[in-house]
Design a protein around this motif. Structure first.
Motif, PDB file in Angstrom:
ATOM      1  N   LYS A 272       0.960  -1.261   0.159  1.00 28.43           N
ATOM      2  CA  LYS A 272      -0.352   0.472   0.015  1.00 28.43           C
ATOM      3  C   LYS A 272       0.746   1.610  -0.191  1.00 28.43           C
ATOM      4  O   LYS A 272       0.355   2.096  -0.870  1.00 28.43           O
ATOM      5  N   GLU A 325      -7.838  -1.257  -9.248  1.00 34.62           N
ATOM      6  CA  GLU A 325      -8.542  -0.226  -8.562  1.00 34.62           C
ATOM      7  C   GLU A 325      -9.556  -1.537  -7.720  1.00 34.62           C
ATOM      8  O   GLU A 325      -9.311  -1.468  -6.809  1.00 34.62           O
ATOM      9  N   GLN A 326      -9.288  -3.073  -7.715  1.00 37.29           N
ATOM     10  CA  GLN A 326     -10.429  -4.517  -7.635  1.00 37.29           C
ATOM     11  C   GLN A 326      -9.119  -4.477  -6.145  1.00 37.29           C
ATOM     12  O   GLN A 326      -9.205  -4.898  -4.880  1.00 37.29           O
ATOM     13  N   GLU A 327      -7.728  -4.795  -6.647  1.00 32.75           N
ATOM     14  CA  GLU A 327      -6.837  -5.102  -5.742  1.00 32.75           C
ATOM     15  C   GLU A 327      -6.748  -4.161  -4.302  1.00 32.75           C
ATOM     16  O   GLU A 327      -6.536  -4.772  -3.544  1.00 32.75           O
ATOM     17  N   LYS A 328      -7.083  -3.055  -4.906  1.00 29.26           N
ATOM     18  CA  LYS A 328      -6.989  -1.574  -4.109  1.00 29.26           C
ATOM     19  C   LYS A 328      -7.588  -1.873  -2.792  1.00 29.26           C
ATOM     20  O   LYS A 328      -7.645  -1.759  -1.894  1.00 29.26           O
ATOM     21  N   ARG A 329      -8.639  -2.360  -3.409  1.00 33.66           N
ATOM     22  CA  ARG A 329      -9.990  -1.858  -2.445  1.00 33.66           C
ATOM     23  C   ARG A 329      -9.889  -3.362  -1.847  1.00 33.66           C
ATOM     24  O   ARG A 329     -10.875  -3.659  -0.590  1.00 33.66           O
ATOM     25  N   SER A 330      -9.725  -4.750  -2.779  1.00 33.23           N
ATOM     26  CA  SER A 330      -9.326  -5.678  -1.446  1.00 33.23           C
ATOM     27  C   SER A 330      -8.679  -5.751  -0.733  1.00 33.23           C
ATOM     28  O   SER A 330      -8.344  -6.529   0.634  1.00 33.23           O
ATOM     29  N   ARG A 331      -7.570  -4.738  -0.868  1.00 28.84           N
ATOM     30  CA  ARG A 331      -6.622  -5.191   0.668  1.00 28.84           C
ATOM     31  C   ARG A 331      -7.137  -4.610   1.628  1.00 28.84           C
ATOM     32  O   ARG A 331      -6.968  -4.426   2.484  1.00 28.84           O
ATOM     33  N   GLU A 332      -8.130  -3.370   1.163  1.00 27.15           N
ATOM     34  CA  GLU A 332      -8.253  -2.482   2.184  1.00 27.15           C
ATOM     35  C   GLU A 332      -9.621  -3.562   3.105  1.00 27.15           C
ATOM     36  O   GLU A 332      -9.627  -3.363   4.392  1.00 27.15           O
ATOM     37  N   HIS A 333     -10.179  -3.723   2.483  1.00 26.70           N
ATOM     38  CA  HIS A 333     -11.209  -4.598   2.762  1.00 26.70           C
ATOM     39  C   HIS A 333     -10.412  -5.966   3.731  1.00 26.70           C
ATOM     40  O   HIS A 333     -10.901  -5.688   4.767  1.00 26.70           O
ATOM     41  N   LYS A 336      -9.251  -4.066   7.032  1.00 28.92           N
ATOM     42  CA  LYS A 336     -10.296  -3.803   7.899  1.00 28.92           C
ATOM     43  C   LYS A 336     -10.945  -5.555   8.957  1.00 28.92           C
ATOM     44  O   LYS A 336     -10.739  -5.027   9.701  1.00 28.92           O
TER      45      LYS A 336
END
Length: 361
Positions: A272, A325-333, A336
């Motif tokens: 990240k 973008e999908q990988e970024k959202r997946s990493r953030e999820h 969390k």
């Protein structure tokens, strides 16, 4: 209204004069009758009295007739003059009204002509307005297209500049200060970082940049910094973390799971940190399961050639952008979920300090 009242007053005065004239005529008649009676009574006291009375009545009557006849004639003359004056005024007003009507008719006719001309001019103005609106709409459409083209050109320009710009990372803020971009890395002090890079000047500079930042700001330790000659190194950056080992028993499985999760958090924090600085093609993977080379606190980063999107086909750029973008959202999820799981384990550890006690022998 005033003329009518004045005329009525004149007629009233004339009527009074005429009535007085009639009265005087009656007096004359009475005087004549008295004289006739006086002739019948030729002697005596009453003879003289009747004679004088008759003459007196005749004289008064004749004088009254003369006076009131003249007054009546004068009133008739005044009334006639007044009527003539009213007639002249009415005639003059009628003439003026006729002239005004003619003037109004001429003006109305002129106004009609002007109205027709104004209507024609209005039609021309409306047509020109429609033409102007059409031209404005066309110009607006062209401006929108030009703006979209300009934005697309600027995006391509930024993309080209990013492709030509060497990969360098920078720290914002100071170590330990909230809000610094190295804060996620500072959660894992003492992490041992192994760095490998292909024999390329730009790749070596990128590797040096990473090593300097993590050592100075995140308190990580770079244990290896070497060139790799592996021909299968992918473009971009590959990050590998501890893959875990075979565990036996509930306690060992739980401990191993925590170690793997902690190693994954370290690797994703580094990924990240790089993607936030516009690095792309940053992949996170596990160490070899069969022949592991990394411990739970070790991270391996392999720096390959800098990928270039500018020269890729449009469809491929879109796919890669969507994938990142999908990988970024997946990493953030995952971050969390990992934090929530850590908090749950911490709470369970406080409630059950020894969940798997050693069975008695």
């Amino acid at each position: 209204m005033i003329a009518s009242d004045l005329r009525g007053d004149i007629e009233e005065i004339r009527s009074k004069y005429f009535r007085l004239l009639l009265v005087c005529t009656i007096i004359v008649a009475v005087g004549v009758v008295v004289e006739e009676i006086e002739h019948l009574a030729s002697t005596g006291k009453w003879h003289e009295m009747l004679k004088r009375l008759g003459w007196l009545l005749v004289i008064i009557g004749v004088l009254g007739e003369g006076i009131f006849e003249a007054a009546t004639t004068s009133a008739d003359s005044v009334l006639q003059d007044f009527n003539n004056t009213l007639l002249a005024i009415a005639t003059d007003q009628a003439g003026r009204a006729s002239k005004s009507a003619k003037t109004a008719h001429d003006e109305a006719k002129g106004a009609g002509i002007e109205a027709d001309k104004a209507k024609t001019d209005s039609g021309i103005a409306f047509r020109k307005s429609d033409e102007a609106n059409t031209a404005a709409s066309n110009a607006e459409g062209m401006a929108v297209k030009a703006k979209a083209q300009l934005e697309a050109d600027e995006a391509k320009q930024r993309e080209l500049e990013r492709d030509l710009r060497p990969r360098i990372v920078a720290a914002t803020g100071f170590p330990g200060v909230p809000g610094a971009n190295t804060a996620p890395l500072e959660k894992f002090p003492g992490t041992e970082l192994k760095i490998e890079y292909i024999p390329d000047f730009e790749a070596r500079r990128a590797a040096n940049s990473i090593a300097a930042i993590v050592e100075q700001f995140a308190k990580w330790k770079v244990t290896e910094f070497a060139v790799t000659l592996d021909p299968n190194v992918s473009d971009g950056v590959t990050i590998k973390r501890y893959s875990g080992k075979l565990a036996h028993g509930p306690q060992e499985v739980a401990n191993e799971s925590m170690l793997v999760e902690d190693a994954d958090a370290r690797a994703n924090a580094l990924a990240k940190f790089l993607t936030d600085q516009d690095w792309f093609n940053v992949d996170v993977g596990m160490d070899d399961w069969i022949k592991p080379t990394l411990s739970p606190t070790q991270i391996l980063i392999i720096v390959g050639y800098k990928p270039s999107r500018h020269f890729l086909p449009e469809w491929q750029r879109k796919i890669e952008a969507a994938s990142e973008e999908q990988e970024k959202r997946s990493r953030e999820h995952m971050d969390k979920m990992r934090e929530e799981d850590r908090q749950r384990r911490e709470n369970l550890r406080k409630q059950f300090p020894n969940p798997f006690p050693t069975p008695p022998k």
